[in-house]
Design an enzyme around this catalytic site. Structure first.
Site, PDB file in Angstrom:
ATOM      1  N   PRO A 129       0.811  -1.229   0.000  1.00  0.00           N
ATOM      2  CA  PRO A 129       0.000   0.000   0.000  1.00  0.00           C
ATOM      3  C   PRO A 129       0.839   1.271   0.000  1.00  0.00           C
ATOM      4  O   PRO A 129       0.307   2.365  -0.175  1.00  0.00           O
ATOM      5  CB  PRO A 129      -0.833  -0.123   1.288  1.00  0.00           C
ATOM      6  CG  PRO A 129      -0.129  -1.125   2.129  1.00  0.00           C
ATOM      7  CD  PRO A 129       0.556  -2.060   1.184  1.00  0.00           C
ATOM      8  N   GLU A 184       2.603  -8.296   8.826  1.00  0.00           N
ATOM      9  CA  GLU A 184       2.689  -6.864   9.089  1.00  0.00           C
ATOM     10  C   GLU A 184       3.390  -6.110   7.967  1.00  0.00           C
ATOM     11  O   GLU A 184       3.127  -4.939   7.723  1.00  0.00           O
ATOM     12  CB  GLU A 184       3.428  -6.626  10.414  1.00  0.00           C
ATOM     13  CG  GLU A 184       3.494  -5.176  10.857  1.00  0.00           C
ATOM     14  CD  GLU A 184       2.133  -4.594  11.227  1.00  0.00           C
ATOM     15  OE1 GLU A 184       2.002  -3.356  11.244  1.00  0.00           O
ATOM     16  OE2 GLU A 184       1.201  -5.380  11.495  1.00  0.00           O
ATOM     17  N   ARG A 237      -3.765  -8.024 -21.039  1.00  0.00           N
ATOM     18  CA  ARG A 237      -4.693  -7.510 -22.050  1.00  0.00           C
ATOM     19  C   ARG A 237      -3.995  -6.642 -23.096  1.00  0.00           C
ATOM     20  O   ARG A 237      -4.486  -6.485 -24.207  1.00  0.00           O
ATOM     21  CB  ARG A 237      -5.799  -6.698 -21.384  1.00  0.00           C
ATOM     22  CG  ARG A 237      -6.749  -7.506 -20.527  1.00  0.00           C
ATOM     23  CD  ARG A 237      -7.679  -6.582 -19.744  1.00  0.00           C
ATOM     24  NE  ARG A 237      -8.426  -5.708 -20.628  1.00  0.00           N
ATOM     25  CZ  ARG A 237      -9.555  -6.045 -21.248  1.00  0.00           C
ATOM     26  NH1 ARG A 237     -10.065  -7.254 -21.076  1.00  0.00           N
ATOM     27  NH2 ARG A 237     -10.166  -5.195 -22.037  1.00  0.00           N
ATOM     28  N   ASP A 255     -10.781   0.479 -24.324  1.00  0.00           N
ATOM     29  CA  ASP A 255     -11.215   0.338 -22.934  1.00  0.00           C
ATOM     30  C   ASP A 255     -11.211   1.670 -22.210  1.00  0.00           C
ATOM     31  O   ASP A 255     -10.456   2.586 -22.556  1.00  0.00           O
ATOM     32  CB  ASP A 255     -10.281  -0.619 -22.177  1.00  0.00           C
ATOM     33  CG  ASP A 255     -10.532  -2.067 -22.550  1.00  0.00           C
ATOM     34  OD1 ASP A 255     -11.614  -2.360 -23.078  1.00  0.00           O
ATOM     35  OD2 ASP A 255      -9.641  -2.892 -22.306  1.00  0.00           O
TER      36      ASP A 255
END
Length: 270
Positions: free
Chosen positions: A104, A131, A169, A184
Site C-alpha cells: 500500500p 505486518e 490484455r 477500454d
C-alpha cells in the site's frame, strides 16, 4: 510476456489464471505465469518466512533471506556473498526486469503503469503477508513498489492477479479484438462509450438510432462524444490529462454551458 509471482499462497492463483482470456493466452504461449512458493526457499524444518519485529510491536515481519534467495535463484542472479554489498545489489537490480513489491506504500496502479510494464518481457511480483516486509527487501532488492489503491488487503495475491490481468490484455493477440484494449476505459484517457447489443428494443428501451445507421463516421463521432460526456459527468479529473482535440474541447464547452444554463433556470424557478 512472463510473470514471476512470489507468494506464500500459490494455491490462490490457478483458479483465476486457468479461466477465460488469461487461460487462452497462456495456452497460446502469449503469456506465462510462474508461481513460486517463498517457503521453498527456507532452510529450517518449520519453513519460517516471518519473525517478530525488532523494537517490539504487533504483527510479524517477512524475513529477507527466503525472498532474496527465491528471486535470485529464479532470475539466475549471481548473489555470491564473496561479492561486496554494492556488487550484490547491482547484480540483483541490473537484470532489466522490474522487481515489484506489492504494497500500500507504492505508486497507485493505473492504465498508464500497465502500459509501461507491458513493454517488458518479464516481470517479478512479490506478494506480502503479515505486518510487512523487512526493510532491506525494499532497499536492496526491489526496483518498484505498486499499490492498487488507498486501502489495505490481507496480502498481495489479489493485487498480483489484477496486474497480471491488466498487463496481459495489452499484449498483442491476447484479446480477440485487435483494438479492444485501445478502446477500454482509461486506455484512451477517457471512460468508455456505452455499448448495446440485440435486441434493438427491450421493454420499450431502444438503442440509439445512429448505431443502426451503418454510417461509421457518425458512429465514431457519437462514441467519442459519449465517452467525453460520461467522463465529464463521472470522472472530470481525467479530462485534465486527456489528449483532447479542438472538436473535443468544443463539445465539452457546450456541455459546460448547458449545465450552467440548467443551474440558472433551476435557480430562477425557485
Amino acid at each position: 510476456m512472463q510473470f514471476e509471482v512470489f507468494t506464500l499462497l500459490p494455491e490462490v492463483f490457478p483458479s483465476y489464471i486457468d479461466t477465460s482470456i488469461i487461460k487462452r493466452a497462456r495456452e497460446r504461449g502469449l503469456i506465462t505465469v510462474r508461481v513460486h512458493n517463498i517457503r521453498d526457499y527456507t532452510h529450517d524444518k518449520h519453513h519460517m518466512t516471518d519473525d517478530t519485529p525488532y523494537g517490539g510491536g504487533g504483527g510479524m515481519v517477512m524475513k529477507p533471506e527466503p525472498i532474496f534467495e527465491a528471486i535470485e535463484s529464479v532470475l539466475g542472479v549471481d548473489a555470491s556473498f564473496d561479492d561486496s554489498l554494492e556488487e550484490r545489489e547491482a547484480s540483483a537490480q541490473d537484470v532489466n526486469i522490474p522487481i515489484i513489491l506489492l504494497t500500500p506504500q507504492g505508486r497507485v496502479f493505473n492504465q498508464s503503469i500497465a502500459q509501461e510494464l507491458s513493454q517488458h518481457d518479464r516481470i517479478v511480483l512479490i506478494c506480502g503477508r503479515y505486518e510487512g516486509f523487512d526493510e532491506r527487501i525494499r532497499e536492496h532488492l526491489v526496483t518498484d513498489e505498486i499499490s492498487i489503491g488507498d486501502y489495505v488487503l490481507t496480502g498481495g495475491e489479489l493485487p498480483a492477479l489484477i496486474m497480471i490481468d491488466s498487463i496481459s490484455r495489452l499484449q498483442p493477440d491476447v484479446l480477440g479484438d485487435p483494438t479492444g484494449a485501445q478502446d477500454d476505459s482509461h486506455a484512451m484517457g477517457l471512460l468508455e462509450y456505452p455499448h448495446y447489443t440485440r435486441p434493438p428494443e427491450f421493454r420499450g428501451w431502444k438503442i440509439p438510432e445512429v448505431l443502426l445507421s451503418g454510417a461509421h463516421a457518425k458512429i465514431d463521432k457519437w462514441r467519442r462524444e459519449q465517452a467525453l460526456l460520461r467522463t465529464y459527468k463521472k470522472r472530470p479529473d481525467m479530462l485534465e490529462k486527456a489528449d483532447l482535440s479542438k472538436e473535443d474541447k468544443k463539445f465539452l464547452e457546450k456541455l459546460k454551458n448547458e449545465e450552467e444554463r440548467e443551474v440558472r433556470e433551476t435557480s430562477d424557478e425557485e
